[in-house]
Design an enzyme around this catalytic site. Structure first.
Site, PDB file in Angstrom:
ATOM      1  N   ASP A  59      59.445  12.371  51.998  1.00  0.00           N
ATOM      2  CA  ASP A  59      58.485  11.270  51.868  1.00  0.00           C
ATOM      3  C   ASP A  59      59.189   9.964  51.479  1.00  0.00           C
ATOM      4  O   ASP A  59      58.596   8.885  51.582  1.00  0.00           O
ATOM      5  CB  ASP A  59      57.460  11.581  50.763  1.00  0.00           C
ATOM      6  N   LYS A  65      49.886  18.022  59.431  1.00  0.00           N
ATOM      7  CA  LYS A  65      51.350  18.057  59.280  1.00  0.00           C
ATOM      8  C   LYS A  65      51.887  19.441  59.649  1.00  0.00           C
ATOM      9  O   LYS A  65      52.904  19.565  60.338  1.00  0.00           O
ATOM     10  CB  LYS A  65      51.752  17.666  57.849  1.00  0.00           C
ATOM     11  N   GLN A  89      51.539  16.234  48.523  1.00  0.00           N
ATOM     12  CA  GLN A  89      50.530  15.318  49.064  1.00  0.00           C
ATOM     13  C   GLN A  89      49.836  14.554  47.936  1.00  0.00           C
ATOM     14  O   GLN A  89      49.428  15.144  46.929  1.00  0.00           O
ATOM     15  CB  GLN A  89      49.506  16.120  49.894  1.00  0.00           C
TER      16      GLN A  89
HETATM   17  N1  L34 Z   1      52.921  12.611  49.682  1.00  0.00           N
HETATM   18  N2  L34 Z   1      50.909  11.700  50.335  1.00  0.00           N
HETATM   19  C1  L34 Z   1      52.192  11.952  50.591  1.00  0.00           C
HETATM   20  N3  L34 Z   1      52.798  11.549  51.750  1.00  0.00           N
HETATM   21  C2  L34 Z   1      52.085  10.882  52.692  1.00  0.00           C
HETATM   22  O1  L34 Z   1      52.684  10.431  53.799  1.00  0.00           O
HETATM   23  C3  L34 Z   1      50.727  10.643  52.463  1.00  0.00           C
HETATM   24  N4  L34 Z   1      49.912  10.038  53.407  1.00  0.00           N
HETATM   25  C4  L34 Z   1      48.857   9.136  52.928  1.00  0.00           C
HETATM   26  C5  L34 Z   1      48.056   9.888  51.862  1.00  0.00           C
HETATM   27  N5  L34 Z   1      48.874  10.684  50.969  1.00  0.00           N
HETATM   28  C6  L34 Z   1      50.157  11.036  51.253  1.00  0.00           C
HETATM   29  C7  L34 Z   1      49.526  10.613  54.564  1.00  0.00           C
HETATM   30  O2  L34 Z   1      50.048  11.612  55.022  1.00  0.00           O
HETATM   31  C8  L34 Z   1      48.070   8.887  54.193  1.00  0.00           C
HETATM   32  N6  L34 Z   1      48.492   9.919  55.114  1.00  0.00           N
HETATM   33  C9  L34 Z   1      47.896  10.157  56.373  1.00  0.00           C
HETATM   34  C10 L34 Z   1      48.450  11.031  57.294  1.00  0.00           C
HETATM   35  C11 L34 Z   1      47.839  11.269  58.510  1.00  0.00           C
HETATM   36  C12 L34 Z   1      46.671  10.632  58.843  1.00  0.00           C
HETATM   37  C13 L34 Z   1      46.119   9.741  57.953  1.00  0.00           C
HETATM   38  C14 L34 Z   1      46.716   9.512  56.720  1.00  0.00           C
HETATM   39  C15 L34 Z   1      46.037  10.922  60.156  1.00  0.00           C
HETATM   40  O3  L34 Z   1      46.468  11.804  60.869  1.00  0.00           O
HETATM   41  N7  L34 Z   1      44.966  10.224  60.518  1.00  0.00           N
HETATM   42  C16 L34 Z   1      44.263  10.426  61.764  1.00  0.00           C
HETATM   43  C17 L34 Z   1      42.821  10.818  61.499  1.00  0.00           C
HETATM   44  C18 L34 Z   1      42.662  12.010  60.634  1.00  0.00           C
HETATM   45  C19 L34 Z   1      41.220  12.323  60.293  1.00  0.00           C
HETATM   46  O4  L34 Z   1      40.497  12.754  61.191  1.00  0.00           O
HETATM   47  O5  L34 Z   1      40.815  12.123  59.128  1.00  0.00           O
HETATM   48  C20 L34 Z   1      44.297   9.115  62.540  1.00  0.00           C
HETATM   49  O6  L34 Z   1      44.168   9.153  63.753  1.00  0.00           O
HETATM   50  O7  L34 Z   1      44.436   8.064  61.895  1.00  0.00           O
END
Ligand code: L34
Length: 291
Positions: A119, A52, A96
């Site tokens: 959020d 982020k 988060q």
């Molecule tokens: N407060 N908590 C708050 N706001 C959110 O919007 C989140 N979320 C969820 C968990 N807790 C939170 C996220 O940000 C899930 N989440 C989230 C954000 C980004 C990614 C996955 C979950 C992401 O970038 N995933 C990548 C892979 C990352 C890796 O290598 O682990 C993808 O390509 O899916």
């Protein structure tokens, strides 16, 4: 089968936001500023929050990362939230999730100024979302709407089956897709761990949103041909062949399900990157709301 490429779409959205940042700076001399609070050392959470912060840099936002130790008390965290609430320099911030078990998540969310709650988790904003009033739509459901929109996936009159009833994804997703809106007007069924005969229901779906957090839960025999599948799951499973020591699995058996689906999101590179792009979008909106 068409892959709904979240990574590419998120990059497009970030490019659009970057252009708007240049305009805001030129016209109003302001730069959006997002802050993120993270408590503890959960590896996945740190990865997401770092992503982020990096995304902020990418689009020209200011960002602040507040890292607090695992043993932070609820009062300490509430205090931190108060500081961010009154800081004129911060347009929006997130805490988060998940938080350590000694902290009451709902109490923390309720302490966030709804105007800065990018959020969209505060009850005021959830209420507005449910009433289809202007507000911050939570980044993950917002990202899914945007992905369906940009790939022209028809939702009107379609049967959407949502698996999972979390406050972050399943519940808002089912509300939004049933609403009278551009990506909406669907007939929605929300299912969860107490649902009976789930397979009978998923077999009737035109669109499936899998958001239950069980790796490879949705199998090919649970879907009809040409379904659209949105995979929200992202579980780290140990894998000694990987440098990181783990690989990422979604809630969908991608290998088999992708053979039958018309559209499908991959993991990684699907919903995850969209979540980050839409958080930026909400921060831009929060910044604009102050003008
Ligand atoms: N407060 N908590 C708050 N706001 C959110 O919007 C989140 N979320 C969820 C968990 N807790 C939170 C996220 O940000 C899930 N989440 C989230 C954000 C980004 C990614 C996955 C979950 C992401 O970038 N995933 C990548 C892979 C990352 C890796 O290598 O682990 C993808 O390509 O899916």
């Amino acid at each position: 089968m068409i892959v709904l490429d979240g990574k590419k779409t998120a990059a497009d959205i970030k490019e659009e936001i970057a252009l708007e940042v240049v305009e805001l700076k030129r016209r109003e001399n302001i730069v959006p500023h997002l802050a993120a609070v993270i408590v503890g050392n959960d590896g996945a959470s740190i990865t997401y929050v770092n992503a982020k912060v990096k995304a902020c840099e990418r689009v020209g936002f200011e960002s602040s990362l507040i890292r607090l130790p695992e043993n932070t008390t609820e009062d300490d965290l509430l205090n931190e939230i108060n500081i961010l609430n009154v800081d004129k320099d911060i347009d929006g911030f997130i805490v988060q999730l998940p938080l350590p078990s000694h902290i009451d998540e709902q109490k923390i969310i309720m302490a966030i100024d709804p105007e800065k709650d990018v959020d969209g988790f505060h009850p005021t904003n959830v209420g507005k979302m449910a009433l289809n009033l202007p507000t911050f739509i939570s980044a993950t459901p917002y990202g899914i709407l945007e992905l369906l929109d940009r790939y022209n996936v028809e939702t009107s009159g379609k049967h959407v089956v949502v698996i999972g009833r979390s406050h972050i994804v399943g519940s808002p997703m089912s509300i939004l897709l049933a609403q009278k809106r551009k990506v909406g007007n669907a007939t929605v069924t929300i299912t969860h761990s107490r649902t009976k005969n789930l397979k009978e229901i998923t077999l009737q779906a035109d669109i499936i949103i899998a958001a239950l957090g069980i790796p490879e839960f949705l199998k090919a025999d649970m879907i009809k041909d040409d379904v659209t599948v949105i995979d929200v799951g992202i579980t780290r499973v140990p894998d000694s062949r990987k440098k990181s020591g783990y690989r990422l699995l979604g809630d969908v058996d991608y290998e088999e399900v992708s053979k039958k689906a018309s559209f499908i999101t991959p993991v990684p590179g699907g919903v995850g990157p969209m979540t980050i792009a839409m958080l930026l979008k909400n921060t831009l909106i929060a910044c604009r709301n102050k003008i």
